[in-house]
Write a protein that holds these residues in place. Sequence first.
Motif, PDB file in Angstrom:
ATOM      1  N   SER A   1       0.822  -1.206   0.000  1.00 37.74           N
ATOM      2  CA  SER A   1       0.000   0.000   0.000  1.00 37.74           C
ATOM      3  C   SER A   1       0.858   1.258   0.000  1.00 37.74           C
ATOM      4  N   ALA A   2       1.961   1.244   0.765  1.00 34.59           N
ATOM      5  CA  ALA A   2       2.837   2.415   0.844  1.00 34.59           C
ATOM      6  C   ALA A   2       3.542   2.668  -0.479  1.00 34.59           C
ATOM      7  N   MET A   3       4.061   1.620  -1.107  1.00 35.59           N
ATOM      8  CA  MET A   3       4.786   1.799  -2.363  1.00 35.59           C
ATOM      9  C   MET A   3       3.852   2.239  -3.481  1.00 35.59           C
ATOM     10  N   LYS A   4       2.668   1.658  -3.553  1.00 37.87           N
ATOM     11  CA  LYS A   4       1.714   2.030  -4.598  1.00 37.87           C
ATOM     12  C   LYS A   4       1.274   3.478  -4.430  1.00 37.87           C
ATOM     13  N   GLU A   5       1.037   3.888  -3.202  1.00 37.83           N
ATOM     14  CA  GLU A   5       0.621   5.274  -2.947  1.00 37.83           C
ATOM     15  C   GLU A   5       1.710   6.264  -3.352  1.00 37.83           C
ATOM     16  N   LYS A   6       2.957   5.955  -3.009  1.00 41.85           N
ATOM     17  CA  LYS A   6       4.065   6.837  -3.377  1.00 41.85           C
ATOM     18  C   LYS A   6       4.272   6.864  -4.883  1.00 41.85           C
ATOM     19  N   ALA A   7       4.057   5.723  -5.541  1.00 43.50           N
ATOM     20  CA  ALA A   7       4.195   5.675  -7.001  1.00 43.50           C
ATOM     21  C   ALA A   7       3.114   6.512  -7.674  1.00 43.50           C
ATOM     22  N   GLU A   8       1.894   6.415  -7.192  1.00 42.07           N
ATOM     23  CA  GLU A   8       0.799   7.196  -7.768  1.00 42.07           C
ATOM     24  C   GLU A   8       0.986   8.686  -7.539  1.00 42.07           C
ATOM     25  N   ASP A   9       1.695   9.033  -6.448  1.00 42.62           N
ATOM     26  CA  ASP A   9       2.013  10.439  -6.183  1.00 42.62           C
ATOM     27  C   ASP A   9       3.279  10.877  -6.915  1.00 42.62           C
ATOM     28  N   GLU A  10       3.839   9.968  -7.742  1.00 40.19           N
ATOM     29  CA  GLU A  10       5.044  10.227  -8.537  1.00 40.19           C
ATOM     30  C   GLU A  10       6.246  10.575  -7.664  1.00 40.19           C
ATOM     31  N   ARG A  11       6.326   9.935  -6.526  1.00 40.80           N
ATOM     32  CA  ARG A  11       7.476  10.114  -5.646  1.00 40.80           C
ATOM     33  C   ARG A  11       8.582   9.164  -6.062  1.00 40.80           C
ATOM     34  N   GLU A  12       9.741   9.721  -6.309  1.00 44.85           N
ATOM     35  CA  GLU A  12      10.889   8.901  -6.671  1.00 44.85           C
ATOM     36  C   GLU A  12      11.732   8.601  -5.433  1.00 44.85           C
ATOM     37  N   PRO A  13      12.400   7.446  -5.443  1.00 48.80           N
ATOM     38  CA  PRO A  13      12.567   6.502  -6.551  1.00 48.80           C
ATOM     39  C   PRO A  13      11.460   5.451  -6.678  1.00 48.80           C
ATOM     40  N   TYR A  14      10.412   5.575  -5.875  1.00 48.11           N
ATOM     41  CA  TYR A  14       9.375   4.535  -5.841  1.00 48.11           C
ATOM     42  C   TYR A  14       8.632   4.409  -7.165  1.00 48.11           C
ATOM     43  N   ALA A  15       8.284   5.538  -7.787  1.00 46.88           N
ATOM     44  CA  ALA A  15       7.454   5.507  -8.990  1.00 46.88           C
ATOM     45  C   ALA A  15       8.135   4.751 -10.126  1.00 46.88           C
ATOM     46  N   SER A  16       9.383   5.090 -10.416  1.00 45.29           N
ATOM     47  CA  SER A  16      10.085   4.442 -11.531  1.00 45.29           C
ATOM     48  C   SER A  16      10.252   2.948 -11.292  1.00 45.29           C
ATOM     49  N   VAL A  17      10.599   2.564 -10.067  1.00 47.87           N
ATOM     50  CA  VAL A  17      10.771   1.137  -9.762  1.00 47.87           C
ATOM     51  C   VAL A  17       9.435   0.406  -9.854  1.00 47.87           C
ATOM     52  N   TYR A  18       8.401   1.001  -9.292  1.00 52.88           N
ATOM     53  CA  TYR A  18       7.082   0.359  -9.280  1.00 52.88           C
ATOM     54  C   TYR A  18       6.560   0.156 -10.694  1.00 52.88           C
ATOM     55  N   TYR A  19       6.613   1.187 -11.526  1.00 51.02           N
ATOM     56  CA  TYR A  19       6.060   1.066 -12.878  1.00 51.02           C
ATOM     57  C   TYR A  19       6.910   0.182 -13.769  1.00 51.02           C
ATOM     58  N   THR A  20       8.201   0.074 -13.445  1.00 50.76           N
ATOM     59  CA  THR A  20       9.038  -0.889 -14.175  1.00 50.76           C
ATOM     60  C   THR A  20       8.661  -2.315 -13.799  1.00 50.76           C
ATOM     61  N   CYS A  21       8.444  -2.551 -12.520  1.00 48.82           N
ATOM     62  CA  CYS A  21       8.094  -3.895 -12.048  1.00 48.82           C
ATOM     63  C   CYS A  21       6.708  -4.324 -12.538  1.00 48.82           C
ATOM     64  N   THR A  22       5.798  -3.375 -12.705  1.00 43.34           N
ATOM     65  CA  THR A  22       4.455  -3.712 -13.199  1.00 43.34           C
ATOM     66  C   THR A  22       4.390  -3.740 -14.713  1.00 43.34           C
ATOM     67  N   GLY A  23       5.509  -3.424 -15.384  1.00 37.52           N
ATOM     68  CA  GLY A  23       5.565  -3.509 -16.838  1.00 37.52           C
ATOM     69  C   GLY A  23       5.048  -2.290 -17.569  1.00 37.52           C
ATOM     70  N   GLU A  24       4.763  -1.211 -16.859  1.00 34.73           N
ATOM     71  CA  GLU A  24       4.234  -0.011 -17.502  1.00 34.73           C
ATOM     72  C   GLU A  24       5.333   0.879 -18.075  1.00 34.73           C
ATOM     73  N   GLU A  25       6.550   0.738 -17.576  1.00 37.81           N
ATOM     74  CA  GLU A  25       7.678   1.499 -18.089  1.00 37.81           C
ATOM     75  C   GLU A  25       8.876   0.570 -18.209  1.00 37.81           C
TER      76      GLU A  25
END
Length: 217
Positions: free
Chosen positions: A167-191
């Motif tokens: 929940s914490a990582m997804k929330e930070k990714a949706e808020d475009e907080r780095e480095p969480y966003a880039s890692v999260y969207y890479t792991c989910t295949g979106e980037e």
Amino acid sequence: MSYLFTSKNLTYRQKLYRWLIIGCWVLMGYACVGVIVFIDDWGQWRFYGGFAAMGLPLLVLFFSLRFVWALLRRLVRVVCGRASGGVVAPLLGLGVVGCVLWLVWHISFVYQWPYIEDWRRGTVRHENVACQNFHTELSTGKRSHREYVFDLVAEDGTEWNYRIRASAMKEKAEDEREPYASVYYTCTGEEDGLSIVLYEHTGIITEAWTNQAGQVH
């Protein structure tokens, strides 16, 4: 309890007991502040938090010295015949304190050594990092929660394993907080085309970006 902090006519044992209570309060307060300030999984402040944890064994040593002195003084008085009783009790006390200090410092050394190595070598940049084995697991414990479990693998084969509250990582990714966003969207295949800057021994990521981002955030 209040008597220990208000009375001016305490015995030596009562003063030691008060010192023990103060030490426990200081240690718990220090730990709570550290958790609040350095709660993030990644980032430069998380790395600073690892060094701040070195204060705990130092505080334990500081508050233990008074008990060591009291036990040594008791031992000397018994040996010199100035106090009744045997040497077993003070020796046993010294042994217990010594074991506690050794255990605290051993655990601290094992935990702190990667931070020391990273402090000496600094951060390292890796490009085209792959995210592998990305999945969700349920944590153990009374208050279980879902965690993202994944591996980041560099081009040279270096691998870092992570387990982060979902929940914490997804929330930070949706808020475009780095480095969480880039890692999260890479792991989910979106980037793709993940690049990271991290401390290699602790695995703490300080910066991350992808081909889609085009620049460091």
